[in-house]
Scaffold this motif. Structure first.
Motif, PDB file in Angstrom:
ATOM      1  N   LEU A 295     -14.262  -3.810   4.541  1.00 27.20           N
ATOM      2  CA  LEU A 295     -13.087  -4.413   3.921  1.00 27.20           C
ATOM      3  C   LEU A 295     -12.825  -3.811   2.544  1.00 27.20           C
ATOM      4  O   LEU A 295     -11.673  -3.596   2.153  1.00 27.20           O
ATOM      5  N   SER A 296     -13.891  -3.524   1.795  1.00 29.54           N
ATOM      6  CA  SER A 296     -13.735  -2.899   0.482  1.00 29.54           C
ATOM      7  C   SER A 296     -13.054  -1.539   0.598  1.00 29.54           C
ATOM      8  O   SER A 296     -12.211  -1.174  -0.228  1.00 29.54           O
ATOM      9  N   LEU A 297     -13.430  -0.777   1.628  1.00 25.78           N
ATOM     10  CA  LEU A 297     -12.846   0.541   1.823  1.00 25.78           C
ATOM     11  C   LEU A 297     -11.365   0.454   2.173  1.00 25.78           C
ATOM     12  O   LEU A 297     -10.547   1.239   1.686  1.00 25.78           O
ATOM     13  N   ILE A 298     -11.003  -0.497   3.029  1.00 20.68           N
ATOM     14  CA  ILE A 298      -9.591  -0.683   3.373  1.00 20.68           C
ATOM     15  C   ILE A 298      -8.798  -1.047   2.121  1.00 20.68           C
ATOM     16  O   ILE A 298      -7.725  -0.490   1.856  1.00 20.68           O
ATOM     17  N   LEU A 365      -4.208  -8.351  -4.585  1.00 15.62           N
ATOM     18  CA  LEU A 365      -3.716  -9.626  -4.079  1.00 15.62           C
ATOM     19  C   LEU A 365      -2.877  -9.424  -2.826  1.00 15.62           C
ATOM     20  O   LEU A 365      -2.984 -10.204  -1.864  1.00 15.62           O
ATOM     21  N   LEU A 366      -2.066  -8.372  -2.805  1.00  9.91           N
ATOM     22  CA  LEU A 366      -1.276  -8.085  -1.620  1.00  9.91           C
ATOM     23  C   LEU A 366      -2.181  -7.767  -0.433  1.00  9.91           C
ATOM     24  O   LEU A 366      -1.934  -8.222   0.695  1.00  9.91           O
ATOM     25  N   ALA A 367      -3.244  -7.020  -0.685  1.00 11.05           N
ATOM     26  CA  ALA A 367      -4.209  -6.732   0.387  1.00 11.05           C
ATOM     27  C   ALA A 367      -4.837  -8.029   0.903  1.00 11.05           C
ATOM     28  O   ALA A 367      -4.990  -8.217   2.122  1.00 11.05           O
ATOM     29  N   MET A 396      -1.019  -0.252   5.114  1.00 10.82           N
ATOM     30  CA  MET A 396      -2.206  -0.986   5.554  1.00 10.82           C
ATOM     31  C   MET A 396      -2.791  -0.351   6.810  1.00 10.82           C
ATOM     32  O   MET A 396      -4.013  -0.223   6.942  1.00 10.82           O
ATOM     33  N   ASN A 397      -1.929   0.076   7.735  1.00 11.37           N
ATOM     34  CA  ASN A 397      -2.419   0.738   8.950  1.00 11.37           C
ATOM     35  C   ASN A 397      -3.101   2.062   8.608  1.00 11.37           C
ATOM     36  O   ASN A 397      -4.138   2.406   9.182  1.00 11.37           O
ATOM     37  N   THR A 398      -2.512   2.800   7.654  1.00 13.99           N
ATOM     38  CA  THR A 398      -3.116   4.070   7.224  1.00 13.99           C
ATOM     39  C   THR A 398      -4.479   3.832   6.589  1.00 13.99           C
ATOM     40  O   THR A 398      -5.446   4.563   6.860  1.00 13.99           O
ATOM     41  N   ALA A 399      -4.571   2.811   5.751  1.00 11.66           N
ATOM     42  CA  ALA A 399      -5.839   2.485   5.091  1.00 11.66           C
ATOM     43  C   ALA A 399      -6.894   2.076   6.111  1.00 11.66           C
ATOM     44  O   ALA A 399      -8.067   2.455   6.000  1.00 11.66           O
TER      45      ALA A 399
END
Length: 412
Positions: A295-298, A365-367, A396-399
């Protein structure tokens, strides 16, 4: 996964605590495990100085760390903060010219040095002008033997602090205080106390790739940066490592606004190799909190993508860092203000992580809103940032795809 260390207090003649000796442990059992002194020191450095906070920045007590001969000669002591650490030369060390050159270099750099379990051999006489503290084992050597040595070498010892270790009674304490000893350690004052802390774990695959990359004939610094960026543990540790190196060589207590690429370039390949030796070889246990790292990486990549729209490389770098470290307090179960005190980051990063304010915080916050599937709130936040829902969803999909490129099996 946890890191363990025992601390035994060191007192002055007024019984004030002035330092602690750090003793390697691999569990809450308070005894030295069946490992070599080299392995114990290397793992203690990695766990206590790069992976787990050693105390708040205003903590003044020194910490004494045992070093065997080879690690000293290899320059491992130079990776530690010289304003906090006293380097203890183990009694098993050979007093040869290699060690003497190392001692002189460390003293010139501003490190304090101690001779542990001093044997009183004349072979060490040439070292003593460069030594700050000599530790006499009062159980191994008699009072008469120690007193005879001190009287015989009073001129040689005139600038050296004497520490009586393994003091077990008040009578011994009073005796050695009268003999001119200024520091004391032993069961009479305090037994070693074992502490447990959460341990930053590596993605084993990336650690191995990093080890391979820094040791090839022509290392690629961009590739090294990319590997570091994909692991929260290695990113945090190399920032603390670089901070120690900068302070030791230049007297600068922290550099701000530095990206991981800046740090890689600043350290250079030789320091990167030494960092890998300390940080990667000692931490190949299974990661039990893989989902938090993932999750940190995303978050890191997502925040970087958001910031990249500002056309500011520096902002993108800081956004990546904010996302990467946004869950560090959860991983280590340590307040963010303590963690931020261990590395040098920009005021904007501190503002986002520690004070939950500013543009970078809004990216995180958005994440979080997307993670929690709060679609309405996420849409509103995206609009406030001037972004459409589709653009943010693509980011978000790219991340997520970027994080999914991790080898299967975190830490396996």
């Amino acid at each position: 996964m946890y890191a363990f260390v025992a601390r035994q207090a060191i007192f002055d003649s007024q019984m004030n605590t002035v330092g602690y000796e750090l003793l390697f442990r691999d569990s809450m059992t308070n005894r030295f495990p069946d490992v070599s002194s080299e392995q114990a020191t290397t793992q203690l450095i990695e766990e206590q100085f790069f992976g787990a906070p050693i105390g708040r920045k205003n903590e003044n007590n020194s910490v004494y760390v045992n070093f065997p001969h080879q690690l000293l000669v290899d320059g491992m002591a130079e990776t530690l903060p010289k304003n906090r650490v006293v380097i203890e030369i183990l009694e098993t060390s050979e007093p040869d010219h290699h060690l003497l050159s190392t001692v002189k270099r460390l003293q010139t750099l501003g490190f304090r040095l101690a001779l542990d379990d001093f044997t009183m051999s004349p072979d060490w006489d040439v070292f003593i002008p460069w030594i700050n503290v000599i530790k006499f084992d009062v159980q191994k050597n008699s009072q008469q033997e120690i007193d005879h040595y001190i009287q015989k070498n009073r001129q040689l010892l005139q600038h050296t602090v004497l520490l009586a270790e393994k003091i077990e009674t008040n009578e011994e304490y009073e005796t050695f205080k009268k003999m001119g000893f200024r520091l004391f350690q032993g069961y009479f004052f305090s037994k070693p106390v074992v502490y447990k802390s959460n341990k930053l774990m590596h993605n084993r695959a990336f650690a191995l790739k990093l080890m391979q990359e820094v040791n090839i004939e022509s290392p690629n610094l961009n590739r090294i940066e990319d590997l570091l960026k994909r692991d929260v543990s290695l990113s945090f540790k190399i920032m603390r490592y670089a901070q120690n190196i900068l302070y030791n060589t230049s007297g600068i207590s922290g550099f701000r606004n530095q990206s991981l690429k800046d740090i890689v370039v600043y350290l250079g390949i030789n320091e990167l190799r030494r960092f890998v030796l300390v940080a990667c070889l000692t931490s190949f246990e299974t990661v039990r909190t893989a989902e938090i790292y993932y999750l940190s990486l995303i978050r890191a990549k997502f925040c970087e993508l958001l910031a990249s729209r500002s056309q500011s490389y520096q902002m993108s770098s800081e956004a990546f860092m904010v996302g990467l470290f946004s869950l560090l307090d959860v991983i280590l179960e340590t307040p963010l203000d303590v963690l931020m005190g261990q590395i040098a980051v920009s005021p904007d990063v501190i503002k986002a992580l520690q004070h939950q304010d500013g543009l970078l915080y809004r990216y995180v916050l958005l994440a979080q809103l997307y993670e929690q599937r709060l679609w309405v709130e996420a849409s509103d936040m995206a609009g406030e940032l001037g972004l459409s829902e589709n653009v943010v969803m693509d980011m978000m999909n790219t991340a997520t795809r970027w994080a999914d490129e991790l080898p299967v099996g975190f830490g396996k």
